[in-house]
Design a protein around this motif. Structure first.
Motif, PDB file in Angstrom:
ATOM      1  N   ALA A   1       0.861  -1.183   0.000  1.00 14.60           N
ATOM      2  CA  ALA A   1       0.000   0.000   0.000  1.00 14.60           C
ATOM      3  C   ALA A   1       0.896   1.233   0.000  1.00 14.60           C
ATOM      4  O   ALA A   1       1.616   1.493   0.970  1.00 14.60           O
TER       5      ALA A   1
ATOM      6  N   ASP B   1      -0.528   4.227  -1.116  1.00 10.44           N
ATOM      7  CA  ASP B   1      -1.629   5.064  -1.577  1.00 10.44           C
ATOM      8  C   ASP B   1      -1.979   6.160  -0.581  1.00 10.44           C
ATOM      9  O   ASP B   1      -3.111   6.648  -0.558  1.00 10.44           O
TER      10      ASP B   1
ATOM     11  N   SER C   1      -2.883   9.431   0.945  1.00 11.82           N
ATOM     12  CA  SER C   1      -3.356  10.686   0.360  1.00 11.82           C
ATOM     13  C   SER C   1      -2.286  11.753   0.624  1.00 11.82           C
ATOM     14  O   SER C   1      -1.405  11.559   1.486  1.00 11.82           O
TER      15      SER C   1
ATOM     16  N   THR D   1      -1.855  12.683   4.327  1.00  9.22           N
ATOM     17  CA  THR D   1      -1.220  11.617   5.126  1.00  9.22           C
ATOM     18  C   THR D   1       0.265  11.515   4.801  1.00  9.22           C
ATOM     19  O   THR D   1       1.115  11.421   5.695  1.00  9.22           O
TER      20      THR D   1
ATOM     21  N   LYS E   1      -6.301   3.624  -5.012  1.00 11.85           N
ATOM     22  CA  LYS E   1      -7.209   3.956  -3.902  1.00 11.85           C
ATOM     23  C   LYS E   1      -8.267   4.906  -4.439  1.00 11.85           C
ATOM     24  O   LYS E   1      -7.946   5.957  -5.012  1.00 11.85           O
TER      25      LYS E   1
ATOM     26  N   LYS F   1      -9.046   0.091  -4.091  1.00 12.25           N
ATOM     27  CA  LYS F   1      -9.159  -0.028  -2.634  1.00 12.25           C
ATOM     28  C   LYS F   1     -10.010   1.089  -2.054  1.00 12.25           C
ATOM     29  O   LYS F   1      -9.946   2.229  -2.513  1.00 12.25           O
TER      30      LYS F   1
ATOM     31  N   ARG G   1     -11.298   2.355   1.952  1.00  8.40           N
ATOM     32  CA  ARG G   1     -11.114   2.095   3.386  1.00  8.40           C
ATOM     33  C   ARG G   1     -12.219   2.750   4.196  1.00  8.40           C
ATOM     34  O   ARG G   1     -12.489   3.936   4.044  1.00  8.40           O
TER      35      ARG G   1
ATOM     36  N   GLU H   1     -11.826  -2.724   2.484  1.00  8.39           N
ATOM     37  CA  GLU H   1     -11.023  -2.493   3.696  1.00  8.39           C
ATOM     38  C   GLU H   1     -11.840  -1.864   4.826  1.00  8.39           C
ATOM     39  O   GLU H   1     -11.961  -0.643   4.912  1.00  8.39           O
TER      40      GLU H   1
ATOM     41  N   GLU I   1     -11.521  -1.035   8.478  1.00  7.69           N
ATOM     42  CA  GLU I   1     -10.449  -1.008   9.495  1.00  7.69           C
ATOM     43  C   GLU I   1     -10.997  -0.616  10.869  1.00  7.69           C
ATOM     44  O   GLU I   1     -11.523   0.475  11.044  1.00  7.69           O
TER      45      GLU I   1
ATOM     46  N   LYS J   1      -9.462  -6.600   3.041  1.00  5.54           N
ATOM     47  CA  LYS J   1      -8.286  -6.030   3.730  1.00  5.54           C
ATOM     48  C   LYS J   1      -8.702  -5.593   5.135  1.00  5.54           C
ATOM     49  O   LYS J   1      -9.078  -4.440   5.354  1.00  5.54           O
TER      50      LYS J   1
ATOM     51  N   SER K   1      -1.616  -3.016   8.333  1.00  3.47           N
ATOM     52  CA  SER K   1      -0.790  -3.128   9.548  1.00  3.47           C
ATOM     53  C   SER K   1      -1.301  -2.208  10.657  1.00  3.47           C
ATOM     54  O   SER K   1      -1.102  -2.512  11.833  1.00  3.47           O
ATOM     55  N   GLY K   2      -1.893  -1.085  10.314  1.00  2.00           N
ATOM     56  CA  GLY K   2      -2.650  -0.277  11.272  1.00  2.00           C
ATOM     57  C   GLY K   2      -1.870   0.427  12.363  1.00  2.00           C
ATOM     58  O   GLY K   2      -2.466   0.891  13.325  1.00  2.00           O
TER      59      GLY K   2
ATOM     60  N   PHE L   1       0.382  -4.033   3.501  1.00  2.00           N
ATOM     61  CA  PHE L   1       0.890  -3.085   4.491  1.00  2.00           C
ATOM     62  C   PHE L   1       1.385  -1.794   3.822  1.00  2.00           C
ATOM     63  O   PHE L   1       1.949  -1.831   2.730  1.00  2.00           O
ATOM     64  N   ALA L   2       1.211  -0.706   4.540  1.00  2.75           N
ATOM     65  CA  ALA L   2       1.845   0.559   4.139  1.00  2.75           C
ATOM     66  C   ALA L   2       2.997   0.814   5.107  1.00  2.75           C
ATOM     67  O   ALA L   2       4.159   0.560   4.798  1.00  2.75           O
ATOM     68  N   ARG L   3       2.639   1.264   6.340  1.00  2.00           N
ATOM     69  CA  ARG L   3       3.695   1.617   7.297  1.00  2.00           C
ATOM     70  C   ARG L   3       4.615   0.449   7.620  1.00  2.00           C
ATOM     71  O   ARG L   3       5.829   0.620   7.749  1.00  2.00           O
TER      72      ARG L   3
END
Ligand code: 5MM
Length: 341
Positions: free
Chosen positions: A22, A24, A26, A29, A97, A136, A138, A178, A180, A220, A262-263, A293-295
């Motif tokens: 991930a 994506d 914005s 962010t 996204k 995607k 969310r 997704e 979350e 997701k 991953s959150g 995962f992004a982070r």
């Protein structure tokens, strides 16, 4: 809609041991994450960072698909090659996204609703022409005991996810759905379990009502975790067990794959928990258990890069390493020793 193409793309994204990256975020962010490590928050720096990611040598060994944002899908490498072409040339499937972010939900203090359905059909057609094969959206659910989540918020978000997914499939694009449940707060793992189960049941009910073909989508979700401020933090195996039991109760076997977010977990914990699910519990799983995962893939690389050209190589090595750790976790072969290599 070509059903077989959707099914094939969804399968391709989760078959074997690769997963999704991930990337994506914005612009707000991404800027927030840049600001934390002192990187200037400009369009050119966001472009340079995304170029660093997609040109990482060997990224395609571990990554099957990359989720881009609207800005990124329109950008080019310094030499002029469109990002989408550069990604596709390495065998990675481009995704996009398409939600327009979360807003405070009217009449529901402390809760969020995801926007972006207006004009979504037309946007999906455009993204499809640009090369995106999956998308995607969310939804965000907050746990604040005694207050939220409310049924109204869960149902509104589930319906938006299902309407998005139906529009995607009509446009020939695989929807990644997704929902979350945020880790913020001091709630217990048991509470996260209850809320995750309720949300997933509601989402799949809405997906059924909106006639979404489950074989042509991916889920997701969050892992089932205690809140970040909860005093009791369960072990890796306890988290893996709770997550698998919850998903077995709520996710139909027709869904080809589950690609976790991953959150806000540490990169190592996210790998270890995914690994535990794919290790001892694999024989109980009807779907592929993968990552999006992004982070947990990007953060170490971002911290090394710091916006400096001379740090690109080291940052790419860190990114490659995290992707490789998660690939090993898909096989149940990740171990803490990998972090020392
Ligand atoms: C939960 O966020 C998604 C997964 O990232 P993590 O693994 O870091 O939790 C991520 O794809 C997210 O949806 C994107 O970064 C876009 O977020 P915003 O809020 O910028 O739209």
């Amino acid at each position: 809609m070509n059903a077989q193409e959707l099914i094939d793309t969804a399968k391709k994204l989760v078959t074997g041991d690769k997963g999704l990256l991930a990337m994506d975020e914005s612009n707000p962010t991404c800027n927030k994450r840049f600001a934390k490590v002192g990187i200037p928050q400009t369009e050119e720096m966001r472009r340079a960072y995304r170029e660093l990611i997609i040109t990482t040598p060997g990224l395609n060994e571990s990554i099957s698909g990359a989720i881009l944002s609207d800005e990124t899908i329109r950008q080019h490498k310094k030499g002029g090659t469109p990002f989408v072409k550069a990604i596709t040339d390495t065998g990675i499937i481009p995704g996009i996204k398409v939600d327009a972010g979360t807003k405070d939900m009217a009449g529901h203090p402390g809760e969020k609703i995801t926007e972006g359905l207006d004009g979504l059909g037309e946007r999906l057609t455009e993204y499809g022409q640009m090369g995106a094969r999956f998308a995607k959206w969310r939804a965000v659910i907050v746990i604040d005991d005694g207050l939220v989540p409310s049924r109204g918020c869960i149902e509104a978000n589930a319906q938006a996810l299902a309407r998005y997914a139906a529009l995607c499939q009509e446009a020939g694009i695989v929807p990644v759905v997704e929902p979350e449940i945020l880790m913020d707060g001091d709630h217990t793992l048991e509470r996260c379990f209850q809320v995750t189960e309720e949300v997933l049941h509601t989402v799949f009910d809405q997906l059924y009502r909106q006639r979404v073909m489950l074989e042509g989508m991916l889920l997701k979700p969050n892992m089932v975790l205690p809140g970040l401020a909860c005093l009791k933090q369960e072990t890796v195996n306890e988290v893996a067990d709770a997550t698998v039991i919850c998903l077995l109760r709520a996710v139909p076997a027709a869904v080809p794959g589950i690609t976790f977010l991953s959150g806000g977990q540490s990169a190592e914990l996210a790998s270890a928990r995914l690994n535990a699910m794919n290790g001892g519990l694999k024989s109980r799983l009807p779907w592929a258990l993968s990552f999006s995962f992004a982070r947990a893939i990007q953060q170490p690389a971002l911290e090394i890069w710091q916006g400096e050209e001379s740090h690109v190589l080291a940052a790419q090595q860190a990114l490659y390493h995290r992707a490789k750790c998660n690939r090993a976790a898909r096989r149940g072969e990740y171990s803490a020793a990998m972090e020392k290599t």
